[in-house]
Design an enzyme around this catalytic site. Structure first.
Site, PDB file in Angstrom:
ATOM      1  N   ARG A 102       0.836  -1.213   0.000  1.00  8.74           N
ATOM      2  CA  ARG A 102       0.000   0.000   0.000  1.00  8.74           C
ATOM      3  C   ARG A 102       0.868   1.259   0.000  1.00  8.74           C
ATOM      4  O   ARG A 102       0.507   2.269  -0.593  1.00  8.74           O
ATOM      5  CB  ARG A 102      -0.981   0.005   1.180  1.00  8.74           C
ATOM      6  CG  ARG A 102      -1.852   1.252   1.237  1.00  8.74           C
ATOM      7  CD  ARG A 102      -3.125   1.070   2.075  1.00  8.74           C
ATOM      8  NE  ARG A 102      -2.854   0.550   3.407  1.00  8.74           N
ATOM      9  CZ  ARG A 102      -2.288   1.237   4.399  1.00  8.74           C
ATOM     10  NH1 ARG A 102      -1.956   2.507   4.225  1.00  8.74           N
ATOM     11  NH2 ARG A 102      -2.076   0.678   5.576  1.00  8.74           N
TER      12      ARG A 102
ATOM     13  N   TYR B 245     -19.807  11.981 -16.319  1.00 15.59           N
ATOM     14  CA  TYR B 245     -20.009  10.684 -15.683  1.00 15.59           C
ATOM     15  C   TYR B 245     -20.767  10.865 -14.367  1.00 15.59           C
ATOM     16  O   TYR B 245     -20.402  11.716 -13.546  1.00 15.59           O
ATOM     17  CB  TYR B 245     -18.643  10.039 -15.442  1.00 15.59           C
ATOM     18  CG  TYR B 245     -18.747   8.663 -14.845  1.00 15.59           C
ATOM     19  CD1 TYR B 245     -19.265   7.610 -15.583  1.00 15.59           C
ATOM     20  CD2 TYR B 245     -18.344   8.420 -13.542  1.00 15.59           C
ATOM     21  CE1 TYR B 245     -19.378   6.352 -15.029  1.00 15.59           C
ATOM     22  CE2 TYR B 245     -18.448   7.156 -12.986  1.00 15.59           C
ATOM     23  CZ  TYR B 245     -18.971   6.126 -13.736  1.00 15.59           C
ATOM     24  OH  TYR B 245     -19.085   4.878 -13.185  1.00 15.59           O
TER      25      TYR B 245
ATOM     26  N   ASP C 211     -10.961  14.231 -17.746  1.00 13.81           N
ATOM     27  CA  ASP C 211     -11.308  12.816 -17.806  1.00 13.81           C
ATOM     28  C   ASP C 211     -11.342  12.435 -19.288  1.00 13.81           C
ATOM     29  O   ASP C 211     -12.229  12.847 -20.026  1.00 13.81           O
ATOM     30  CB  ASP C 211     -12.663  12.579 -17.127  1.00 13.81           C
ATOM     31  CG  ASP C 211     -13.027  11.107 -17.047  1.00 13.81           C
ATOM     32  OD1 ASP C 211     -12.541  10.320 -17.880  1.00 13.81           O
ATOM     33  OD2 ASP C 211     -13.834  10.745 -16.155  1.00 13.81           O
TER      34      ASP C 211
ATOM     35  N   LYS D 154     -12.416   0.724 -18.681  1.00 11.67           N
ATOM     36  CA  LYS D 154     -13.071   0.836 -19.987  1.00 11.67           C
ATOM     37  C   LYS D 154     -12.118   0.412 -21.106  1.00 11.67           C
ATOM     38  O   LYS D 154     -11.726  -0.726 -21.156  1.00 11.67           O
ATOM     39  CB  LYS D 154     -13.598   2.256 -20.158  1.00 11.67           C
ATOM     40  CG  LYS D 154     -14.342   2.801 -18.921  1.00 11.67           C
ATOM     41  CD  LYS D 154     -15.639   2.049 -18.620  1.00 11.67           C
ATOM     42  CE  LYS D 154     -16.231   2.388 -17.263  1.00 11.67           C
ATOM     43  NZ  LYS D 154     -16.454   3.789 -16.996  1.00 11.67           N
TER      44      LYS D 154
HETATM   45  C1  LIG Z   1     -16.491   4.530 -15.832  1.00 13.71           C
HETATM   46  C2  LIG Z   1     -16.067   5.941 -15.821  1.00 13.71           C
HETATM   47  C3  LIG Z   1     -15.507   6.518 -14.672  1.00 13.71           C
HETATM   48  C4  LIG Z   1     -15.361   5.761 -13.369  1.00 13.71           C
HETATM   49  O1  LIG Z   1     -14.448   4.718 -13.477  1.00 13.71           O
HETATM   50  P1  LIG Z   1     -14.526   3.368 -12.561  1.00 13.71           P
HETATM   51  O2  LIG Z   1     -13.350   2.604 -13.028  1.00 13.71           O
HETATM   52  O3  LIG Z   1     -15.842   2.740 -12.839  1.00 13.71           O
HETATM   53  O4  LIG Z   1     -14.431   3.808 -11.145  1.00 13.71           O
HETATM   54  C5  LIG Z   1     -15.100   7.831 -14.739  1.00 13.71           C
HETATM   55  N1  LIG Z   1     -15.245   8.559 -15.863  1.00 13.71           N
HETATM   56  C6  LIG Z   1     -15.779   8.051 -16.975  1.00 13.71           C
HETATM   57  C7  LIG Z   1     -15.917   8.909 -18.188  1.00 13.71           C
HETATM   58  C8  LIG Z   1     -16.215   6.726 -17.002  1.00 13.71           C
HETATM   59  O5  LIG Z   1     -16.770   6.223 -18.111  1.00 13.71           O
END
Ligand SMILES: *Cc1c(COP(=O)(O)O)cnc(C)c1O
Length: 393
Positions: free
Chosen positions: A47, A99, A170, A195
């Site tokens: 950690r 999101y 993001d 993703k």
């Molecule tokens: C899925 C997603 C997140 C969050 O990610 P996790 O891995 O599910 O915590 C943040 N931003 C976007 C654009 C996403 O599609």
């Protein structure tokens, strides 16, 4: 050793993150399943000190974004760590479409009095430039989820701002293949590796990438203190996923462009949102700096929620499921999710995967054609404020 900035991005997806390859070493950094290490090894506890497996993923992703990556247990783990850097009373600028987890996190902190949230329409660049001068965190998400609006990243990332303010992007929907926000002046780029980077819907992982060593250090400290540490297997699988990122993303994006054109002229579809279509309201912005338009399409089924649900039920190849970025195509009606009632009721978000495009089209066409349009009036233009795409057919 090959440097990330000396090769094409898709070469780095293959050669990056292989660690210090000694002559007889394995080609892949294995999943190191260890919480603690021999005290002579230079690491104590994972950690605090990471594992070689996360470090391989960080080297790979850092090279893709030309920065220093800090990986977390999920995308929200990375995002939460960034929000935790804010001083009490900070101002956060947030897109009107983003999101839902990020909106939830920001709104919850606002309710607790930790910060103030200002929502700004994705495409209104002048409003972003104005708010950037007062914000402590400018949060961008581009393309936005689920309306797929594109921010003017070159303008907003370079906006005048307070000395300690952060601009974060993001970039989950774009991937480093299509845009690199750090090169445009962002302080941080964020990925949900769950993703496209992972790409197989079999893990949760996230990361923040920055060119500031000090900022990376503060994020690592948050990771250690809050404990949102990645698992070794997840980091291993995500690294393996990135090896085929370019192949998967190019295939899926080409299919998405073809499907978006056909959906736009389908009689059961009222609106098609795809940043690659010239009719898309932020298409011109996207063309200026993006190297591609991604593999997500949002479209409104004529008649609203009921026929849209019927389409989801009638699909045979495309899976009725949440999330995006996997090799398999997935679809979902976003307004059906908690907290998403502001979205157009018939909006389906389609994450195009790697199946053959003609099979995907045949599946969509049969599902749409089987769906009765309940009445002709319901196919009329939706409210412009909801869609961000007035007049798009
Ligand atoms: C899925 C997603 C997140 C969050 O990610 P996790 O891995 O599910 O915590 C943040 N931003 C976007 C654009 C996403 O599609």
């Amino acid at each position: 050793m090959v440097q990330a900035d000396s090769v094409a991005v898709d070469t780095w997806t293959v050669v990056g993150g292989r660690g210090d390859q000694s002559v007889d070493g394995p080609l892949n950094v294995p999943p190191v399943l260890a919480s603690n290490f021999d005290l002579g090894s230079g690491r104590l506890y994972s950690r605090d000190d990471a594992t070689p497996t996360w470090e391989a993923f960080e080297e790979l992703l850092g090279g893709l974004e030309h920065g220093e990556a800090v990986t977390f247990a999920s995308g929200m783990g990375a995002i939460g760590a960034i929000f935790d850097l804010l001083p009490v009373g900070a101002t956060v600028a947030l897109p009107d479409d983003c999101y839902q987890g990020v909106a939830g996190l920001a709104e919850a902190g606002g309710t607790q009095g930790r910060w103030r949230v200002v929502r700004v329409p994705v495409g209104e660049t002048a409003a972003w430039l104005a708010v950037a001068e007062q914000a402590d965190l400018v949060w961008l998400e581009s393309p936005s989820n689920p309306l797929l609006a594109v921010s003017d990243l070159p303008a907003v990332c370079a906006a005048r701002r307070k000395p300690a303010a952060l601009v974060a992007v993001d970039s989950t929907l774009a991937t480093p293949l299509v845009q690199r926000p750090l090169e445009l002046g962002a302080d941080l780029v964020v990925h949900s590796a769950t993703k496209y980077l992972g790409g197989h819907s079999d893990l949760l992982l996230g990361a923040a990438v920055t060119r500031s060593g000090a900022l990376a250090g503060r994020l690592r400290e948050r990771r250690t203190l809050a404990g949102a540490t990645p698992g070794a297997l997840e980091a291993y699988l995500a690294t393996r996923g990135v090896r085929t990122l370019a192949l998967r993303f190019e295939r899926a994006s080409a299919s998405a462009a073809a499907l978006a054109e056909r959906l736009a002229s389908h009689p059961r579809v009222a609106i098609t949102r795809y940043p690659g279509r010239p009719e898309h309201p932020t298409h011109a912005t996207a063309r200026r700096f993006m190297g591609g338009f991604g593999a997500l399409i949002s479209f409104d089924v004529a008649g609203g929620a009921e026929p849209a649900d019927a389409v989801c039920r009638s699909l045979r190849i495309i899976r009725h499921a949440t999330s995006l970025g996997g090799v398999e195509s997935t679809i979902e009606r976003r307004a059906a999710l908690p907290g998403q009632a502001h979205l157009p009721p018939g909006l389906l978000r389609l994450s195009v995967g790697c199946e053959h495009v003609e099979d995907l089209w045949a599946d969509l066409d049969q599902a749409l054609t089987r769906t009765e349009a309940p009445n002709a009036r319901a196919t009329g233009a939706p409210d412009a404020h909801e869609t961000g795409a007035p007049g798009e057919a």
